[in-house]
Design a protein around this motif. Sequence first.
Motif, short mmCIF file in Angstrom:
data_model
loop_
_atom_site.label_atom_id
_atom_site.label_comp_id
_atom_site.label_asym_id
_atom_site.label_seq_id
_atom_site.Cartn_x
_atom_site.Cartn_y
_atom_site.Cartn_z
N PRO A 8 0.81 -1.23 0.00
CA PRO A 8 0.00 0.00 0.00
C PRO A 8 0.84 1.28 0.00
O PRO A 8 0.50 2.23 -0.70
CB PRO A 8 -0.84 -0.10 1.27
CG PRO A 8 -0.77 -1.51 1.70
CD PRO A 8 0.47 -2.10 1.12
N LEU A 9 1.93 1.31 0.77
CA LEU A 9 2.74 2.54 0.80
C LEU A 9 3.42 2.79 -0.53
O LEU A 9 3.54 3.94 -0.97
CB LEU A 9 3.76 2.47 1.93
CG LEU A 9 3.19 2.60 3.33
CD1 LEU A 9 4.30 2.49 4.37
CD2 LEU A 9 2.44 3.90 3.50
N GLU A 10 3.85 1.73 -1.19
CA GLU A 10 4.46 1.90 -2.52
C GLU A 10 3.44 2.44 -3.51
O GLU A 10 3.75 3.29 -4.35
CB GLU A 10 5.05 0.59 -3.04
CG GLU A 10 6.32 0.16 -2.34
CD GLU A 10 6.06 -0.64 -1.06
OE1 GLU A 10 7.03 -0.87 -0.33
OE2 GLU A 10 4.91 -1.01 -0.79
N ARG A 11 2.21 1.96 -3.42
CA ARG A 11 1.14 2.45 -4.31
C ARG A 11 0.80 3.90 -4.00
O ARG A 11 0.64 4.72 -4.91
CB ARG A 11 -0.12 1.60 -4.16
CG ARG A 11 0.00 0.24 -4.77
CD ARG A 11 0.08 0.36 -6.26
NE ARG A 11 -0.09 -0.94 -6.86
CZ ARG A 11 0.08 -1.17 -8.13
NH1 ARG A 11 0.43 -0.21 -8.93
NH2 ARG A 11 -0.07 -2.39 -8.60
N LEU A 12 0.70 4.25 -2.71
CA LEU A 12 0.39 5.64 -2.35
C LEU A 12 1.51 6.58 -2.76
O LEU A 12 1.26 7.73 -3.11
CB LEU A 12 0.13 5.75 -0.84
CG LEU A 12 -1.17 5.11 -0.34
CD1 LEU A 12 -1.23 5.17 1.18
CD2 LEU A 12 -2.38 5.78 -0.95
#
Length: 57
Positions: A8-12
């Motif tokens: 999720p953090l990589e996507r955000l």
Amino acid sequence: MPEEIPGPLERLAEVPGPRDPHGVRHALVVVLALAACAVPAGATPLPAVGAPSHGYN
């Protein structure tokens, strides 16, 4: 070997930042991650996402 799925953090972190860099204090990925955690915790109005917990029940 299969390609790893981004978390999720990589996507955000891929979200483009529309803000003017002048005066920005927090990275956009941090703001988005906090909002993503606040909404499932019950902070549904937008001001409640960034407000101190004593202001919203």
